[in-house]
Scaffold this motif. Structure first.
Motif, short mmCIF file in Angstrom:
data_model
loop_
_atom_site.label_atom_id
_atom_site.label_comp_id
_atom_site.label_asym_id
_atom_site.label_seq_id
_atom_site.Cartn_x
_atom_site.Cartn_y
_atom_site.Cartn_z
N VAL A 94 0.84 -1.40 0.08
CA VAL A 94 -0.07 -0.04 -0.11
C VAL A 94 0.79 1.11 -0.09
CG1 VAL A 94 -1.86 -1.32 1.21
CG2 VAL A 94 -0.10 0.17 2.51
N LEU A 95 0.38 2.26 -0.22
CA LEU A 95 0.97 3.61 -0.42
C LEU A 95 0.48 4.57 1.06
CD1 LEU A 95 1.04 5.18 -3.93
CD2 LEU A 95 2.97 4.09 -2.43
N ALA A 96 1.35 4.87 1.90
CA ALA A 96 0.97 5.67 3.32
C ALA A 96 1.54 6.90 2.83
CB ALA A 96 1.51 4.75 4.29
N PRO A 97 1.09 8.01 3.53
CA PRO A 97 1.73 9.22 3.54
C PRO A 97 3.12 9.36 4.43
CG PRO A 97 -0.59 9.52 4.11
CD PRO A 97 -0.20 8.07 4.19
N MET A 98 3.96 9.88 3.89
CA MET A 98 5.40 9.97 4.79
C MET A 98 5.27 10.61 6.22
SD MET A 98 7.91 8.66 3.71
CE MET A 98 9.05 9.48 4.77
N ALA A 134 -14.54 6.35 17.92
CA ALA A 134 -13.85 6.76 19.03
C ALA A 134 -13.19 5.27 19.66
CB ALA A 134 -14.62 7.53 20.08
N ALA A 135 -11.70 5.41 19.70
CA ALA A 135 -11.01 3.99 20.09
C ALA A 135 -9.66 4.42 20.28
CB ALA A 135 -11.20 2.76 19.33
N PRO A 136 -8.79 3.66 21.34
CA PRO A 136 -7.49 3.96 21.38
C PRO A 136 -6.66 3.85 19.80
CG PRO A 136 -8.33 2.74 23.09
CD PRO A 136 -9.16 2.68 22.21
N PRO A 137 -5.60 4.57 19.47
CA PRO A 137 -5.05 4.34 18.35
C PRO A 137 -4.13 3.16 18.55
CG PRO A 137 -3.72 6.18 19.79
CD PRO A 137 -5.26 5.56 20.51
N ARG A 138 -3.70 2.41 17.53
CA ARG A 138 -3.27 1.28 17.36
C ARG A 138 -1.53 1.65 16.90
NH1 ARG A 138 -4.76 -3.08 14.40
NH2 ARG A 138 -6.36 -1.98 13.52
N LYS A 139 -0.58 1.36 17.58
CA LYS A 139 0.99 1.48 17.18
C LYS A 139 1.00 0.07 16.60
CE LYS A 139 5.55 2.50 18.83
NZ LYS A 139 6.55 2.67 19.75
N THR A 140 1.46 0.18 15.04
CA THR A 140 1.71 -0.85 14.36
C THR A 140 3.14 -0.83 13.64
OG1 THR A 140 -0.59 -0.95 13.83
CG2 THR A 140 0.70 -2.12 12.30
N ARG A 141 3.80 -1.68 13.64
CA ARG A 141 5.21 -1.75 12.99
C ARG A 141 4.86 -2.15 11.40
NH1 ARG A 141 10.83 -3.68 15.10
NH2 ARG A 141 12.04 -3.58 13.06
N VAL A 142 5.53 -1.48 10.42
CA VAL A 142 5.44 -1.74 9.16
C VAL A 142 6.84 -1.99 8.46
CG1 VAL A 142 3.25 -0.33 8.94
CG2 VAL A 142 5.63 0.91 9.00
N GLU A 143 6.83 -2.46 7.27
CA GLU A 143 8.11 -2.60 6.82
C GLU A 143 8.01 -1.78 5.58
OE1 GLU A 143 10.43 -6.19 3.81
OE2 GLU A 143 8.49 -6.50 5.03
N LEU A 144 9.00 -0.96 5.25
CA LEU A 144 8.84 0.16 3.98
C LEU A 144 9.37 -0.43 2.60
CD1 LEU A 144 9.72 3.25 6.37
CD2 LEU A 144 7.47 2.31 5.69
N GLU A 180 5.85 3.27 0.00
CA GLU A 180 5.33 2.09 -0.07
C GLU A 180 5.34 1.28 1.32
OE1 GLU A 180 7.40 -0.31 -2.95
OE2 GLU A 180 6.87 0.93 -4.74
N VAL A 181 4.54 0.53 1.75
CA VAL A 181 4.41 -0.17 2.94
C VAL A 181 4.04 -1.61 2.63
CG1 VAL A 181 3.19 -0.60 5.07
CG2 VAL A 181 3.70 1.85 4.33
#
Length: 369
Positions: free
Chosen positions: A290-294, A314-324, A333-334
């Motif tokens: 996928v394409l994500a904003p920098m 409304a919910a807590p944000p989820r911190k997610t590790r990604v491979e660029l 690109e992610v």
């Protein structure tokens, strides 16, 4: 009696109202902190964007610098006084054209002396050969005469070549890029006089990130195009000529040199700016990239790359590790960690935590809305 009954009814009414009031007032209003219920957290709006599927191919552009395909510092192989110099910077010359001369008089005298020695040695050789045929002289005398003649002939060739080298001619069609000396100076041999650069073909040099070459290999450089800074939107096909074997220790990029024909309608000189464009291979869309904003990507303490996924409600944000993957103009690109359509935070990523309650900011809203 009636008065007593009325007082009893009023007393009961007041007591009931007081009981109802007591039950309706929160306990924390009376300072009972031990039994107080926690107040609900505020819901914070967060600027977000949805990630999109990566297209099947991508175009990457890199800043480039123009350089001549053929470059040579021209010098005389002999020393002498410069008496002619037609090498002003920017001057266009043709192959074989005279661009500099040394004073030839000393070299002409040396040639004349060598010619006299050569002629004398030749006559002596003829005379000795005749005497040898008549058995008047020895073979050793003939051999000495032959050696003297060959030495004189070699010296004559050297002197003639030195005289010829007092004239500097252009090795190819080109332009004088730089002049190092002035006319009438005494020039030592092998001292650069001017720099000549080819104008028939140009090269552009640009830096390619190591992750691009590592991911795509030679396919990344299969379709190189070049656009000169003063050439508008015209892209010209180029061919890769060199790729450095070692990456820059700071930028982790490899230098690529590509050759391109010099445009007839544009004067392009070494040092001018250009852009190089790579068309990277297809196939990423099928791999779930996928394409994500920098702005959505930030670094973690473990050296990895992360994003905050924001739910639609409304919910807590989820911190997610990604491979660029590869950087593009429209984002990065992610390769793993995100799916198309998910929302990611694009502002304040370093101030978010999983203990907050957030929601996507409404379109066009600012601040706390």
């Amino acid at each position: 009696m009636k008065r007593l009954i009325l007082i009893t009814i009023l007393t009961a009414t007041v007591a009931g109202a007081g009981f109802l009031f007591w039950c309706g007032v929160p306990q924390q209003a009376f300072g009972n902190g031990d039994e107080a219920q926690a107040a609900p957290q505020p819901v914070r709006p967060v600027p977000t964007e949805r990630v999109l599927p990566a297209p099947g191919s991508s175009i990457r552009e890199f800043p480039a610098t123009v350089q001549a395909a053929r470059r040579v510092d021209m010098s005389f192989s002999v020393g002498g006084v410069l008496i002619e110099l037609n090498g002003d910077a920017g001057r266009v010359v043709k192959e074989g054209e005279v661009i500099a001369r040394l004073d030839p008089r000393d070299f002409e005298n040396a040639v004349s002396s060598a010619e006299a020695t050569h002629d004398e040695a030749l006559q002596n050789l003829k005379r000795t050969r005749t005497l040898r045929e008549k058995n008047v002289t020895t073979q050793s005398e003939l051999d000495n005469a032959q050696a003297a003649f060959e030495t004189a002939a070699a010296e004559l060739r050297i002197r003639r070549k030195a005289l010829e080298d007092t004239v500097m001619r252009a090795h190819f069609d080109g332009v004088v890029a730089r002049r190092y000396v002035e006319n009438h100076e005494h020039i030592k041999e092998n001292t650069p006089v001017l720099s000549l650069q080819s104008i028939a073909e140009l090269e552009v040099s640009f830096q390619v990130p190591e992750r691009v070459l590592a991911r795509y290999g030679d396919a990344a450089l299969a379709g190189v195009q070049v656009r000169f800074g003063a050439d508008g939107d015209t892209w010209r096909n180029a061919r890769v000529r060199e790729v450095s074997a070692d990456a820059d220790t700071v930028t982790r990029t490899y230098e690529v040199v590509a050759a391109v024909e010099s445009p007839e309608d544009l004067k392009v000189l070494s040092g001018m700016t250009a852009e190089a464009r790579l068309s990277l291979p297809t196939g990423l869309a099928g791999n779930g990239a996928v394409l994500a904003p920098m702005a959505a990507v930030f670094g973690g303490s473990d050296g990895g790359s992360y994003v905050w996924i924001i739910e639609d409600d409304a919910a807590p944000p989820r911190k997610t590790r990604v491979e660029l993957g590869t950087m593009r103009d429209e984002g990065v690109e992610v390769l793993t960690g995100l799916e198309p359509g998910q929302r990611v935070a694009v502002a304040g990523v370093h101030s978010l935590s999983e203990h907050m309650v957030v929601r996507p900011m409404r379109a066009g809203a600012e601040g706390l809305e």
